[in-house]
Write an enzyme that holds these catalytic residues in place. Structure first.
Site, PDB file in Angstrom:
ATOM      1  N   GLU A  36      -1.459  -1.646  -5.472  1.00 39.96           N
ATOM      2  CA  GLU A  36      -2.643  -0.910  -5.886  1.00 39.96           C
ATOM      3  C   GLU A  36      -2.308   0.031  -7.034  1.00 39.96           C
ATOM      4  OE1 GLU A  36      -6.206   1.719  -3.756  1.00 39.96           O
ATOM      5  OE2 GLU A  36      -4.268   1.471  -2.789  1.00 39.96           O
TER       6      GLU A  36
ATOM      7  N   ASP B 201      -3.309   1.334   7.260  1.00 44.17           N
ATOM      8  CA  ASP B 201      -2.425   1.062   6.131  1.00 44.17           C
ATOM      9  C   ASP B 201      -2.054  -0.410   6.029  1.00 44.17           C
ATOM     10  OD1 ASP B 201      -2.419   3.772   5.465  1.00 44.17           O
ATOM     11  OD2 ASP B 201      -0.804   4.189   6.881  1.00 44.17           O
TER      12      ASP B 201
ATOM     13  N   ASP C 214       0.864  -1.173   0.000  1.00 39.12           N
ATOM     14  CA  ASP C 214       0.000   0.000   0.000  1.00 39.12           C
ATOM     15  C   ASP C 214       0.901   1.223   0.000  1.00 39.12           C
ATOM     16  OD1 ASP C 214      -2.629   1.380   0.305  1.00 39.12           O
ATOM     17  OD2 ASP C 214      -1.746   2.018   2.210  1.00 39.12           O
TER      18      ASP C 214
END
Length: 377
Positions: free
Chosen positions: A269, A351, A185
């Site tokens: 991502e 996170d 992330d």
């Protein structure tokens, strides 16, 4: 797997070599700008398309004129390659991969490309056309024995440093398989948060030098245009930018190489960086993080070494979804850094939870054989 790999080194030219390179840079830049103007005028004035072959013929005719005889003083290869680069720039423009080509500036970064006929490489030293002595290269790493060097690109950056990039035909083999898998992330306060719980601090290279850079730029603005003091002040600004870029590039290469070495599957991502940079409050930090370059490095290194890189859709609710039970909350403001799932009672770090969800989604995509392109960054 056969690949094209570039090895980039810094070198220190002799005064004679520096003069030759300055002339070569100037001739290549002139040819590029002159033919860019020729092609632009031909289209806007006469609706006529001019391609590489027409510009090559025009360059040959130009060299025969007395006022442009100085073009013959340098190797013809870098000058000719400048026309090929111009053709590539127009091809990218027409394919909507890039903007319209710009003129090259005398005070910007300079470069000249030499093909095999214009340099001599014996495995230990590199000698360019029109030069008597080989370049004094600082060999920071070794070029594989037997690797065929196809092109050499010599460049001088705005900080006054000389580099040579040697493009080789190389062979890489897949790394030994690993059972490890990781989800990533990306963030700003922390550059990357891994599904393992590790948080990697952002280098913030620009932020660290921002005050010093602002001070040097204020001094530069006060110098008289064209003066020697202005050139000195401009060089100081360029050196700060170069140091920042070098530290950022070093961080990204080390981190991407480490992740590739340790993990068989990497899920990340996909982000729309261009749209995110429209946020005036975050644009500077996003540019400093250089997420796009990080993903680019992960992409080609994964292809080289037999790893799997999976990109997750940017709309996937990785932060709002519980990685334990799958419950998804309706809203998750940015100021919420930890939260408790209402269904199973799990306490999540925002996170780390997002990284775990990215990994789970990436494994699902990989298992079903779907293709997701992470390069939408």
């Amino acid at each position: 797997m056969e690949i094209k790999r570039a090895y980039r080194f810094r070198f220190y030219p002799t005064p004679e070599q520096e003069v030759i390179l300055a002339r070569t840079f100037g001739c290549a830049r002139f040819a590029y700008n002159h033919m860019l103007r020729l092609r632009t005028d031909a289209w806007y004035q006469r609706q006529e398309r001019v391609g590489y072959h027409e510009t090559s013929a025009a360059l040959t005719a130009l060299k025969k004129t007395p006022e442009h005889a100085w073009l013959n003083e340098v190797s013809s290869v870098p000058v000719q390659q400048a026309l090929r680069h111009l053709q590539t720039a127009f091809a990218n423009f027409f394919a909507k991969r890039a903007k319209y080509p710009n003129f090259r500036r005398k005070d910007g970064e300079q470069s000249a490309e030499y093909t095999t006929s214009a340099f001599k490489w014996d495995g230990n030293s590199l000698t360019l056309a029109k030069m008597k002595e080989p370049l004094a290269i600082r060999w920071s790493r070794a070029i594989p024995k037997g690797a065929k060097v196809t092109t050499c690109t010599v460049s001088k950056d705005t900080a006054g440093r000389f580099h040579v990039s040697m493009l080789c035909d190389d062979v890489v083999s897949a790394k030994q398989g690993s059972a490890s898998q990781v989800g990533i992330d990306l963030g700003l306060t922390r550059f990357a948060i891994l599904s393992t719980g590790e948080k990697i601090a952002a280098p913030n290279g620009f932020r660290k030098n921002e005050k010093k850079l602002a001070k040097l730029q204020r001094r530069l603005a006060k110098k008289q245009i064209g003066s020697a003091n202005r050139r000195k002040a401009k060089l100081k600004v360029a050196r700060v930018h170069a140091r920042t870029a070098d530290s950022r590039r070093d961080f990204l290469h080390k981190l991407s190489t480490r992740l590739i070495n340790e993990n068989q599957v990497i899920a990340i991502e996909s982000l729309s960086v261009k749209n995110m940079q429209k946020n005036r409050s975050l644009a500077k930090s996003i540019s400093d993080a250089s997420w796009s370059e990080f993903v680019r490095q992960l992409t080609y290194k994964a292809q080289w070494y037999g790893r799997t890189l999976v990109g997750i859709d940017r709309w996937y609710p990785s932060s709002k979804r519980c990685s334990d039970c799958g419950h998804t909350v309706s809203k998750m403001p940015l100021n919420v850094r930890s939260w408790t799932c209402q269904e199973c009672g799990s306490i999540h770090d925002r996170d780390v939870n997002a990284a775990r969800n990215v990994l789970a989604a990436g494994l699902a995509v990989s298992a079903h054989g779907e293709s997701v392109n992470p390069m939408s960054l």
